[in-house]
Scaffold this motif. Sequence first.
Motif, PDB file in Angstrom:
ATOM      1  N   UNK A  30     -29.362  21.680  -2.594  1.00  0.00           N
ATOM      2  CA  UNK A  30     -27.977  21.383  -2.217  1.00  0.00           C
ATOM      3  C   UNK A  30     -27.800  21.118  -0.722  1.00  0.00           C
ATOM      4  N   UNK A  31     -28.884  21.108   0.022  1.00  0.00           N
ATOM      5  CA  UNK A  31     -28.808  20.940   1.479  1.00  0.00           C
ATOM      6  C   UNK A  31     -27.983  19.736   1.914  1.00  0.00           C
ATOM      7  N   UNK A  32     -28.106  18.632   1.227  1.00  0.00           N
ATOM      8  CA  UNK A  32     -27.453  17.405   1.668  1.00  0.00           C
ATOM      9  C   UNK A  32     -26.223  17.026   0.847  1.00  0.00           C
ATOM     10  N   UNK A  33     -25.750  17.942   0.032  1.00  0.00           N
ATOM     11  CA  UNK A  33     -24.528  17.704  -0.740  1.00  0.00           C
ATOM     12  C   UNK A  33     -23.344  18.169   0.099  1.00  0.00           C
ATOM     13  N   UNK A  34     -22.336  17.328   0.293  1.00  0.00           N
ATOM     14  CA  UNK A  34     -21.162  17.773   1.051  1.00  0.00           C
ATOM     15  C   UNK A  34     -20.552  19.023   0.406  1.00  0.00           C
ATOM     16  N   UNK A  35     -20.157  19.953   1.237  1.00  0.00           N
ATOM     17  CA  UNK A  35     -19.611  21.215   0.723  1.00  0.00           C
ATOM     18  C   UNK A  35     -18.421  20.954  -0.188  1.00  0.00           C
ATOM     19  N   UNK A  36     -17.614  19.959   0.123  1.00  0.00           N
ATOM     20  CA  UNK A  36     -16.460  19.627  -0.713  1.00  0.00           C
ATOM     21  C   UNK A  36     -16.850  19.092  -2.083  1.00  0.00           C
ATOM     22  N   UNK A  37     -18.135  18.799  -2.280  1.00  0.00           N
ATOM     23  CA  UNK A  37     -18.605  18.301  -3.568  1.00  0.00           C
ATOM     24  C   UNK A  37     -19.478  19.313  -4.318  1.00  0.00           C
ATOM     25  N   UNK A  38     -19.677  20.489  -3.724  1.00  0.00           N
ATOM     26  CA  UNK A  38     -20.484  21.504  -4.400  1.00  0.00           C
ATOM     27  C   UNK A  38     -19.763  22.005  -5.641  1.00  0.00           C
ATOM     28  N   UNK A  39     -20.529  22.333  -6.649  1.00  0.00           N
ATOM     29  CA  UNK A  39     -19.954  22.834  -7.907  1.00  0.00           C
ATOM     30  C   UNK A  39     -19.500  24.279  -7.751  1.00  0.00           C
ATOM     31  N   UNK A  40     -18.726  24.739  -8.700  1.00  0.00           N
ATOM     32  CA  UNK A  40     -18.295  26.131  -8.705  1.00  0.00           C
ATOM     33  C   UNK A  40     -19.512  27.059  -8.753  1.00  0.00           C
ATOM     34  N   UNK A  41     -20.552  26.653  -9.475  1.00  0.00           N
ATOM     35  CA  UNK A  41     -21.784  27.440  -9.524  1.00  0.00           C
ATOM     36  C   UNK A  41     -22.378  27.582  -8.126  1.00  0.00           C
ATOM     37  N   UNK A  42     -22.443  26.479  -7.394  1.00  0.00           N
ATOM     38  CA  UNK A  42     -23.017  26.512  -6.051  1.00  0.00           C
ATOM     39  C   UNK A  42     -22.163  27.331  -5.086  1.00  0.00           C
ATOM     40  N   UNK A  43     -20.863  27.203  -5.198  1.00  0.00           N
ATOM     41  CA  UNK A  43     -19.965  27.977  -4.337  1.00  0.00           C
ATOM     42  C   UNK A  43     -20.099  29.469  -4.643  1.00  0.00           C
ATOM     43  N   UNK A  44     -20.102  29.821  -5.919  1.00  0.00           N
ATOM     44  CA  UNK A  44     -20.252  31.233  -6.300  1.00  0.00           C
ATOM     45  C   UNK A  44     -21.583  31.790  -5.812  1.00  0.00           C
ATOM     46  N   UNK A  45     -22.626  31.026  -5.990  1.00  0.00           N
ATOM     47  CA  UNK A  45     -23.948  31.501  -5.568  1.00  0.00           C
ATOM     48  C   UNK A  45     -24.012  31.642  -4.050  1.00  0.00           C
ATOM     49  N   UNK A  46     -23.402  30.735  -3.332  1.00  0.00           N
ATOM     50  CA  UNK A  46     -23.360  30.836  -1.876  1.00  0.00           C
ATOM     51  C   UNK A  46     -22.636  32.109  -1.444  1.00  0.00           C
ATOM     52  N   UNK A  47     -21.543  32.428  -2.120  1.00  0.00           N
ATOM     53  CA  UNK A  47     -20.799  33.645  -1.794  1.00  0.00           C
ATOM     54  C   UNK A  47     -21.650  34.877  -2.096  1.00  0.00           C
ATOM     55  N   UNK A  48     -22.294  34.891  -3.248  1.00  0.00           N
ATOM     56  CA  UNK A  48     -23.143  36.033  -3.603  1.00  0.00           C
ATOM     57  C   UNK A  48     -24.279  36.219  -2.609  1.00  0.00           C
TER      58      UNK A  48
END
Length: 128
Positions: A30-48
């Motif tokens: 996910x390094x090069x995916x804009x944060x505004x385009x990250x999935x809910x899975x990616x956002x949740x995992x980033x928070x965890x």
Amino acid sequence: MTTFGAILKAHHIDYKLTNRSSLDEWFYSILDIPIDELSIFDISRSIRQDVFLEYVLPRAEVFLYEDPLAGDYDGQLLYDISMLTEAQPPSIMAILKRISAYLSQLDKHNLDSQSIKSIEKISALVRN
């Protein structure tokens, strides 16, 4: 267009995939995916994983506005946010206060008990 890769580069961190763990592979993917385009899975995992919270929590806020029970299971995003600790910088606490203010306005009759507990934990987190 902010990405994790751009944030790392701005901090002069040269990240390379070295460890073939699932966490490392996910992060690299996910390094090069804009944060505004990250999935809910990616956002949740980033928070965890406590990764770039100042960037991912506003995206989490958008997901919660769209669906307070957002996540791979009902309330996952709420739960992940509720697991954050008080040891957050003021910028993170400001975002959490906005999220908490929004969540306090929800009709709790439509929520399961775990989601209500998560909302209460988020509220307690920003009160302290």
